[in-house]
Write an enzyme that holds these catalytic residues in place. Structure first.
Site, mmCIF file in Angstrom:
data_model
loop_
_atom_site.group_PDB
_atom_site.id
_atom_site.type_symbol
_atom_site.label_atom_id
_atom_site.label_comp_id
_atom_site.label_asym_id
_atom_site.label_seq_id
_atom_site.Cartn_x
_atom_site.Cartn_y
_atom_site.Cartn_z
ATOM 1 C CG LEU A 1 -1.822 1.218 1.415
ATOM 2 C CD1 LEU A 1 -2.847 1.312 0.289
ATOM 3 C CD2 LEU A 1 -2.551 1.181 2.770
ATOM 4 C CB ALA B 1 -2.603 -5.708 10.104
ATOM 5 N NE ARG B 2 -4.211 0.831 11.190
ATOM 6 C CZ ARG B 2 -4.867 1.811 10.572
ATOM 7 N NH1 ARG B 2 -6.146 2.033 10.818
ATOM 8 N NH2 ARG B 2 -4.225 2.587 9.709
ATOM 9 N NE ARG C 1 25.188 -4.487 38.217
ATOM 10 C CZ ARG C 1 26.487 -4.591 37.992
ATOM 11 N NH1 ARG C 1 27.061 -5.784 37.885
ATOM 12 N NH2 ARG C 1 27.210 -3.514 37.854
ATOM 13 C CD GLU D 1 -0.631 -2.807 10.095
ATOM 14 O OE1 GLU D 1 -1.639 -2.122 9.815
ATOM 15 O OE2 GLU D 1 -0.341 -3.843 9.495
ATOM 16 C CG PHE E 1 -6.964 12.560 9.066
ATOM 17 C CD1 PHE E 1 -6.090 11.842 9.857
ATOM 18 C CD2 PHE E 1 -8.302 12.228 9.097
ATOM 19 C CE1 PHE E 1 -6.539 10.807 10.661
ATOM 20 C CE2 PHE E 1 -8.769 11.192 9.894
ATOM 21 C CZ PHE E 1 -7.882 10.482 10.679
HETATM 22 P P1 TGC Z 1 -10.967 8.693 4.774
HETATM 23 O O1 TGC Z 1 -11.676 9.628 3.836
HETATM 24 O O2 TGC Z 1 -11.024 8.944 6.229
HETATM 25 O O3 TGC Z 1 -11.489 7.208 4.512
HETATM 26 C C1 TGC Z 1 -11.630 6.684 3.204
HETATM 27 C C2 TGC Z 1 -12.745 5.623 3.301
HETATM 28 O O4 TGC Z 1 -12.296 4.562 4.136
HETATM 29 C C3 TGC Z 1 -13.170 4.416 5.276
HETATM 30 N N1 TGC Z 1 -12.298 4.089 6.411
HETATM 31 C C4 TGC Z 1 -12.167 2.842 6.875
HETATM 32 N N2 TGC Z 1 -12.763 1.692 6.519
HETATM 33 C C5 TGC Z 1 -12.400 0.571 7.184
HETATM 34 N N3 TGC Z 1 -11.485 0.593 8.177
HETATM 35 C C6 TGC Z 1 -10.863 1.721 8.560
HETATM 36 N N4 TGC Z 1 -9.949 1.698 9.529
HETATM 37 C C7 TGC Z 1 -11.194 2.924 7.905
HETATM 38 N N5 TGC Z 1 -10.784 4.214 8.010
HETATM 39 C C8 TGC Z 1 -11.469 4.909 7.087
HETATM 40 C C9 TGC Z 1 -13.867 5.750 5.403
HETATM 41 O O5 TGC Z 1 -15.105 5.612 6.058
HETATM 42 C C10 TGC Z 1 -14.029 6.148 3.956
HETATM 43 O O6 TGC Z 1 -15.106 5.388 3.421
HETATM 44 P P2 TGC Z 1 -16.018 5.967 2.210
HETATM 45 O O7 TGC Z 1 -17.149 5.011 2.110
HETATM 46 O O8 TGC Z 1 -16.437 7.346 2.645
HETATM 47 O O9 TGC Z 1 -15.146 5.980 1.006
HETATM 48 O O10 TGC Z 1 -9.480 8.571 4.240
HETATM 49 P P3 TGC Z 1 -8.257 9.557 4.371
HETATM 50 O O11 TGC Z 1 -7.589 9.588 3.038
HETATM 51 O O12 TGC Z 1 -8.686 10.863 4.972
HETATM 52 O O13 TGC Z 1 -7.263 8.799 5.363
HETATM 53 C C11 TGC Z 1 -7.648 8.433 6.649
HETATM 54 C C12 TGC Z 1 -6.475 7.809 7.444
HETATM 55 C C13 TGC Z 1 -5.361 8.830 7.624
HETATM 56 C C14 TGC Z 1 -7.014 7.434 8.795
HETATM 57 C C15 TGC Z 1 -5.953 6.547 6.754
HETATM 58 O O14 TGC Z 1 -5.556 6.755 5.485
HETATM 59 C C16 TGC Z 1 -4.873 5.834 7.532
HETATM 60 O O15 TGC Z 1 -5.211 4.976 8.345
HETATM 61 N N6 TGC Z 1 -3.540 6.130 7.314
HETATM 62 C C17 TGC Z 1 -2.455 5.334 7.885
HETATM 63 C C18 TGC Z 1 -1.876 4.437 6.817
HETATM 64 C C19 TGC Z 1 -1.464 3.091 7.327
HETATM 65 O O16 TGC Z 1 -1.845 2.664 8.408
HETATM 66 N N7 TGC Z 1 -0.705 2.387 6.544
HETATM 67 C C20 TGC Z 1 -0.307 1.050 6.892
HETATM 68 C C21 TGC Z 1 0.311 0.338 5.711
HETATM 69 S S1 TGC Z 1 0.501 -1.412 5.940
HETATM 70 C C22 TGC Z 1 1.646 -1.572 7.128
HETATM 71 O O17 TGC Z 1 2.096 -0.675 7.735
HETATM 72 C C23 TGC Z 1 2.083 -2.987 7.408
HETATM 73 S S2 TGC Z 1 3.304 -3.074 8.601
HETATM 74 C C24 TGC Z 1 3.691 -4.688 8.681
HETATM 75 C C25 TGC Z 1 3.039 -5.423 9.829
HETATM 76 O O18 TGC Z 1 1.850 -5.295 10.102
HETATM 77 O O19 TGC Z 1 3.737 -6.178 10.504
HETATM 78 P P1 FAD Z 2 4.880 9.894 7.269
HETATM 79 O O1 FAD Z 2 3.486 9.675 6.869
HETATM 80 O O2 FAD Z 2 5.745 10.709 6.376
HETATM 81 O O3 FAD Z 2 4.877 10.550 8.730
HETATM 82 C C1 FAD Z 2 6.040 11.186 9.289
HETATM 83 C C2 FAD Z 2 5.592 11.858 10.603
HETATM 84 O O4 FAD Z 2 4.555 12.826 10.312
HETATM 85 C C3 FAD Z 2 4.993 10.870 11.591
HETATM 86 O O5 FAD Z 2 5.346 11.262 12.894
HETATM 87 C C4 FAD Z 2 3.498 11.047 11.389
HETATM 88 O O6 FAD Z 2 2.738 10.717 12.548
HETATM 89 C C5 FAD Z 2 3.415 12.531 11.090
HETATM 90 N N1 FAD Z 2 2.192 12.870 10.331
HETATM 91 C C6 FAD Z 2 1.803 12.428 9.105
HETATM 92 N N2 FAD Z 2 0.606 12.938 8.768
HETATM 93 C C7 FAD Z 2 0.226 13.712 9.810
HETATM 94 C C8 FAD Z 2 -0.941 14.502 10.087
HETATM 95 N N3 FAD Z 2 -1.979 14.555 9.225
HETATM 96 N N4 FAD Z 2 -0.997 15.181 11.248
HETATM 97 C C9 FAD Z 2 0.011 15.104 12.158
HETATM 98 N N5 FAD Z 2 1.130 14.372 11.962
HETATM 99 C C10 FAD Z 2 1.225 13.692 10.801
HETATM 100 N N6 FAD Z 2 3.526 -0.368 4.397
HETATM 101 C C11 FAD Z 2 2.864 -1.241 3.588
HETATM 102 O O7 FAD Z 2 2.031 -0.856 2.764
HETATM 103 N N7 FAD Z 2 3.111 -2.584 3.688
HETATM 104 C C12 FAD Z 2 4.011 -3.104 4.542
HETATM 105 O O8 FAD Z 2 4.176 -4.331 4.603
HETATM 106 C C13 FAD Z 2 4.731 -2.200 5.391
HETATM 107 N N8 FAD Z 2 5.688 -2.682 6.227
HETATM 108 C C14 FAD Z 2 6.470 -1.788 6.924
HETATM 109 C C15 FAD Z 2 7.563 -2.265 7.655
HETATM 110 C C16 FAD Z 2 8.381 -1.380 8.329
HETATM 111 C C17 FAD Z 2 9.582 -1.907 9.070
HETATM 112 C C18 FAD Z 2 8.090 -0.005 8.330
HETATM 113 C C19 FAD Z 2 8.933 0.963 9.088
HETATM 114 C C20 FAD Z 2 7.018 0.486 7.597
HETATM 115 C C21 FAD Z 2 6.203 -0.405 6.882
HETATM 116 N N9 FAD Z 2 5.147 0.054 6.078
HETATM 117 C C22 FAD Z 2 4.449 -0.815 5.272
HETATM 118 C C23 FAD Z 2 4.921 1.490 5.918
HETATM 119 C C24 FAD Z 2 4.207 2.137 7.103
HETATM 120 O O9 FAD Z 2 2.835 1.824 7.091
HETATM 121 C C25 FAD Z 2 4.451 3.639 7.016
HETATM 122 O O10 FAD Z 2 5.791 3.847 7.366
HETATM 123 C C26 FAD Z 2 3.528 4.434 7.925
HETATM 124 O O11 FAD Z 2 2.186 4.373 7.457
HETATM 125 C C27 FAD Z 2 3.962 5.904 8.050
HETATM 126 O O12 FAD Z 2 4.284 6.461 6.819
HETATM 127 P P2 FAD Z 2 5.701 7.257 6.629
HETATM 128 O O13 FAD Z 2 6.768 6.394 7.153
HETATM 129 O O14 FAD Z 2 5.749 7.678 5.216
HETATM 130 O O15 FAD Z 2 5.599 8.496 7.580
#
Ligand code: TGC
Ligand code: FAD
Length: 387
Positions: free
Chosen positions: A134, A245-246, A271, A366, A386
């Site tokens: 993603l 996942a979260r 210790r 996450e 946001f």
């Molecule tokens: P927003 O307009 O708020 O939402 C878009 C649409 O999505 C719906 N929605 C959700 N649906 C299901 N579950 C959720 N948690 C949802 N949150 C929002 C929402 O209702 C809306 O639906 P619709 O019908 O209106 O279209 O979207 P936004 O662009 O303003 O972003 C919201 C935000 C910032 C909360 C979201 O984008 C976010 O959670 N950002 C963080 C990204 C993130 O967590 N990335 C993770 C990548 S994967 C990873 O990190 C794997 S790590 C490896 C491991 O797990 O070990």
């Molecule tokens: P940024 O989004 O650039 O954020 C940088 C800082 O700004 C943070 O402190 C953040 O909280 C802050 N910030 C951002 N937006 C705002 C706001 N609106 N208001 C206030 N503060 C804000 N992604 C995948 O898709 N798949 C994977 O398998 C995956 N695995 C990962 C494994 C590792 C080891 C790591 C480190 C990351 C992984 N990720 C994966 C990506 C991960 O989900 C992102 O790193 C995470 O979502 C944050 O994005 P970023 O690192 O670009 O930080």
């Protein structure tokens, strides 16, 4: 002596006998298979791939999914599995989270019957490994802006773009690539052998060193019609996978916290300084009391969240609260434990520093701690902060 998890409020009484049995089998696996090898893998920056078939046999992969060779355990049992795995290492738990919650779950939820049959049984056995693409280099917290594109062709789709920070990326047989098709985010199953697809590991990580993290490149990658996860429609499909996942991360963090607590207490009792064990000094006891309190609160939070999830009542914001609280709690616990260990706390002979470094990633991925703060802010006020 066999590891006995800290359970100050008798939280075990909240779990069924079967859930405890499942938890104990994973606990044994971690003690026998992960702890003896994790220091080496963390030092060398390698993923212990030889563990994957054993994880499959234990039912760890896609554990809470029903059918298709998956174990179909309760959400609570799944959470308890994550606690144990992360007691071993957050990177190992990451592998299992990505495989199950981020790859198998979307196939199970959004895939066709044919896609489910093709992928899920092999993924449950660990014969096929998955990744979830993603995040992009310019779109982390804000994945809605992602630039990877899909175009319809006569025989399927043409994908172009790149993904960054992808767990399991270079070891995955199949990657779920989130791309915009006519401006709408959809999920595509991309085979590692697809022409134009490549994965390169990100070097220099000081955290999650026993986990593979990669960049994925897609240059004119042609995939068949059957690669589309047809049930996906918009960012919310990807975000719904993140809820799964979260949820696992929230539980898992407790395991890392328990590991560092256990190590710090043991060390402090042994210790001796100023003629007595440092565990007898009030300042050290205050640190341990704080850790015990926060771990206990996190355990009870997850025990409740698990039952809410089983009843279909766990909202995304509830999951955010647990992920945010428990990861932050575990990171604080790891920093405190490192302090109690004194100089040896910086050595990888002890597990605390490794957990501490890992938890820095867990706090970021996450959804960062800040993003979950904003999700809670939105849940409280109805106002979106946001943008
Ligand atoms: P927003 O307009 O708020 O939402 C878009 C649409 O999505 C719906 N929605 C959700 N649906 C299901 N579950 C959720 N948690 C949802 N949150 C929002 C929402 O209702 C809306 O639906 P619709 O019908 O209106 O279209 O979207 P936004 O662009 O303003 O972003 C919201 C935000 C910032 C909360 C979201 O984008 C976010 O959670 N950002 C963080 C990204 C993130 O967590 N990335 C993770 C990548 S994967 C990873 O990190 C794997 S790590 C490896 C491991 O797990 O070990
Ligand atoms: P940024 O989004 O650039 O954020 C940088 C800082 O700004 C943070 O402190 C953040 O909280 C802050 N910030 C951002 N937006 C705002 C706001 N609106 N208001 C206030 N503060 C804000 N992604 C995948 O898709 N798949 C994977 O398998 C995956 N695995 C990962 C494994 C590792 C080891 C790591 C480190 C990351 C992984 N990720 C994966 C990506 C991960 O989900 C992102 O790193 C995470 O979502 C944050 O994005 P970023 O690192 O670009 O930080």
């Amino acid at each position: 002596m066999a590891y006995k998890g800290m359970d100050f409020y008798l939280a075990d009484e909240l779990f069924t006998k079967e859930e405890i049995l499942i938890r104990d089998s994973v606990r044994q696996f971690v003690t026998d298979e992960i702890l003896p090898i994790i220091q080496k893998h963390n030092r060398e920056g390698t993923f212990p791939a030889h563990l994957v078939p054993g994880m499959g046999e234990l039912g760890l992969l896609g554990a809470s999914l029903k059918g298709y060779g998956c174990a179909g355990v309760s959400a609570t049992a799944y959470g308890l599995m994550m606690v144990e795995l992360e007691r071993g290492d957050s990177g190992i738990r990451s592998f299992v989270s990505v495989q199950g919650a981020l790859c198998m779950y979307p196939i199970h939820r959004f895939g066709s019957e044919e896609q489910k049959r093709q992928y899920l049984p092999k993924m449950a056995r660990g014969e096929t490994i998955g990744s979830f693409g993603l995040t992009e280099a310019d779109f982390g917290s804000d994945p809605g802006g992602l630039r990877t594109r899909a175009e319809k062709t006569a025989g399927g789709y043409l994908l172009n773009g790149s993904k960054y920070w992808i767990t399991n990326g270079s070891i995955a047989d199949v990657s779920i690539i989130w791309a915009k098709l006519d401006g709408v985010i959809r999920g595509f199953l991309v085979d590692k052998e697809a022409k134009g697809f490549s994965a390169q590991d990100i070097e220099g990580k000081l955290s999650l060193r026993a986990s593979v993290t990669s960049e994925l490149l897609l240059e004119d990658v042609e995939v068949p019609e059957t690669a589309l996860l047809a049930g996906t429609e918009g960012l919310k499909s990807a975000l719904s996978c993140l809820n799964q996942a979260r949820y696992g991360v929230a539980w898992g963090a407790i395991g890392a916290a328990q590991a560092v607590f256990d190590e710090a207490v043991r060390y402090a009792k042994g210790r001796v300084q100023f003629g007595r064990p440092i565990a007898g000094f009030q300042l050290q006891q205050a640190k341990m009391a704080e850790m015990l309190t926060e771990i206990t609160k996190a355990q009870l939070l997850c025990a409740r969240l698990g039952r809410l999830k089983e009843a279909g009542k766990a909202s995304p914001a509830m999951v955010s609260l647990a992920k945010r609280n428990n990861v932050s709690m575990a990171l604080d616990a790891a920093r405190t434990a490192r302090d109690i260990l004194g100089a040896v706390g910086i050595m990888d002979e002890y597990q605390t520093f490794r957990h501490m470094c890992n938890l820095e990633s867990v706090k970021t991925y996450e959804g960062t701690h800040d993003i979950h703060t904003l999700i809670l802010g939105q849940a409280i006020t109805g106002l979106d902060a946001f943008e």
